[in-house]
Every structure is written in C-alpha cells, then in structure tokens.
Write an enzyme that holds these catalytic residues in place. Sequence first.
Site, PDB file in Angstrom:
ATOM      1  CD  GLU A 186      11.334   9.186  -8.207  1.00  0.00           C
ATOM      2  OE1 GLU A 186      10.697  10.032  -7.556  1.00  0.00           O
ATOM      3  OE2 GLU A 186      10.798   8.275  -8.868  1.00  0.00           O
ATOM      4  CE  LYS A 223       6.540  13.734  -3.330  1.00  0.00           C
ATOM      5  NZ  LYS A 223       5.390  12.930  -2.848  1.00  0.00           N
ATOM      6  CB  VAL A 238       8.151  11.384 -11.835  1.00  0.00           C
ATOM      7  CG1 VAL A 238       8.076  11.195 -13.351  1.00  0.00           C
ATOM      8  CG2 VAL A 238       8.254  10.031 -11.139  1.00  0.00           C
ATOM      9  CG  ASP A 257      -4.828  14.923  -5.648  1.00  0.00           C
ATOM     10  OD1 ASP A 257      -3.782  15.232  -6.255  1.00  0.00           O
ATOM     11  OD2 ASP A 257      -4.830  14.447  -4.498  1.00  0.00           O
ATOM     12  CB  SER A 265       0.611  13.101 -10.521  1.00  0.00           C
ATOM     13  OG  SER A 265       2.006  13.261 -10.611  1.00  0.00           O
ATOM     14  CB  SER A 266       2.885  18.126 -11.604  1.00  0.00           C
ATOM     15  OG  SER A 266       3.822  17.555 -10.711  1.00  0.00           O
ATOM     16  CG  ASP A 267       4.773  12.476 -11.851  1.00  0.00           C
ATOM     17  OD1 ASP A 267       5.366  13.467 -11.387  1.00  0.00           O
ATOM     18  OD2 ASP A 267       4.752  11.365 -11.287  1.00  0.00           O
ATOM     19  CE  LYS A 322       4.550   6.772  -6.501  1.00  0.00           C
ATOM     20  NZ  LYS A 322       5.013   7.420  -7.743  1.00  0.00           N
TER      21      LYS A 322
END
Length: 308
Positions: free
Chosen positions: A29, A90, A110, A142, A144-146, A163
């Site tokens: 990335e 981003k 990602v 909330d 992550s779209s990962d 993380k």
Amino acid sequence: MMQANLLPLVIHPEVKAALESRHAVVALESNVITHGLNYPANVETALAVEAAVRRSGAVPATIGICDGEILVGMHREQIERFATTPGIAKVSSNNLPFVLAQKSMGATTVASSLMLAELAGIGFFASAGIGGVHRGGEDSMDISSDLIQFTRTNVTVVCAGAKNILDIGRTLEFLETQCVPVVTYQTDDFPAFYCRSSGYRSPQRLDSLEAIAQAIDINRALPGSAAMVVAAPTKPEDAIDSRDVQAAIQAAIENAAAKGVTGSQVTKFIMKAVEQATHGRSAMANAAVLVNTAEIAGQLAMVYHRPR
C-alpha cells in the site's frame, strides 16, 4: 459497455516481467508513505519494505493513484512525489472511483490495494496491520472496509494482525462471520501490530510457509472463498509490551472523549498519544513491523509459486 481506459493500469516493467513469467509478486500500500510517517522517514521505510520483499526473492509492487492512473509498482521518483506532496487523498474502496475520475493523486489503503492488486493479477499483499472493528463499534458501526474487501477479493493478506487501537475480539468475530480464513504463523496468539500478542488466541496456527501455501491453494480453489489473512508477529526485539500500549490507548480514549474529539480524528489522537507514551518507540516499531511482514509475504509468495 465499460471502456478499457476507464481503469488505466500502469504496471512497472519489473512487475510486468514478473507477472508474465509467473514469478512471485507482493503488492504494497502507499498510504503508509503519505499518512503513516513523516518525510524523509516515509521514503526510507517504503524503500526498506521493497528491499525486504526483494530479499525474499519476490518482486515488490507499491500501488498508488497518480494523475488518474493506477500505478502498480513505483519508481523512486514516484515514491518521492507521494512522500512530499501535501494533501494526497487516502483512498479506500468506496472513494476510489472518484479519485480516478478526478485524475488526482491517491494513496491506497489495505482495501483499495487489494482491489487493484487483483486487477493487476497479483496474489499476495503485505501490510503492517489490518483495519477492523473500532472500540465502541457495536454502537458506532465504525468498521474498517478492509474486512468487507477481504470477502470480495482473493489476494492473500500477510500482516502483523490488527492494529492495537481496535477491538480485536470483535474484529476476529467479524472475520469469522464473513467466512474469512485467518491463520497465524508460528504462534498461538493473534498478534496486534507491534505487540506480539493481542490477548486473543488464533483461530488457526500453522508452523511452516509450505503448509500455509497449501492452504492458500485450496482456499483459492474453493467456490466463493474470501482472501486468507496470514498474521505473523513482529520480531521479539522490535515488539512493544502490550500492557504499556493498552494503558496508553485507554488513557488516550478517555482524554479524547473529554476533549470532544470524534470521528476519524480519534484514531490520529490515539496514535499520537501512544507515540508520546512510548517515547517514539511505536513509530520505530511501526517501520520494523512493515519490513518484517513484507519479507514474510515475499517468502510465502516464493513458496507458493514453487512447483508442488
């Protein structure tokens, strides 16, 4: 009917030659260059990560959006441009079409890196840590779209777990619900970025890259399968004690709430607080994690591409 030039892929000659010869390639990335580290550390780290992939025998392919073109593999000058240009967007899966349409610059996360790696025909991707369910995500949603992108591509993700600032327990539950296979390399614990253990056990442990490569092969042959997440802990000498990190994170969360910090600013606030609490060790550990996962991803890709 879609026009071919809507997705202008610019593949680096080294990457193109590797793909054409069915040699191992590892996607990387570009978000870490623009949003993860300051200049010149961002350039130094990006080059060190690429060098780590090369040490394994594989070819690195740093992905980014430049003037509306999809770069798959970057020259040194392009990395420098990403590192020094202010205000680069981003880019995740949801805003990727807009950045391409506006012919602007974008640093891939990602999720978007996986999408573009698959578009280019790359089967492996390395990242320090994946996104996940944020603390309080059961109320804020909330997430992550990962985690969703893993279900839409079949590019193997090599990382050092999720993380630290995330709700890792709920992240693992979400991955299980989404049918994403998760395996840890040579450890029973699921790692957390620069901490070797998140406090949660791994769903599956394998102790050799050969065994993981075989599992990837089978996973890709199964209909409707998601990307496999391979979590490898950082080296002991580069790790930070999880108790110190968790204490700093909890204090930062309480401080953020007291100061009215909300939304995407919370993550930045917490990361800065952790860096201060660890006296800069977290930033150094971040770079070490990136290099370590890149090298393991390269080794795994090389094993996968061996005749079996």
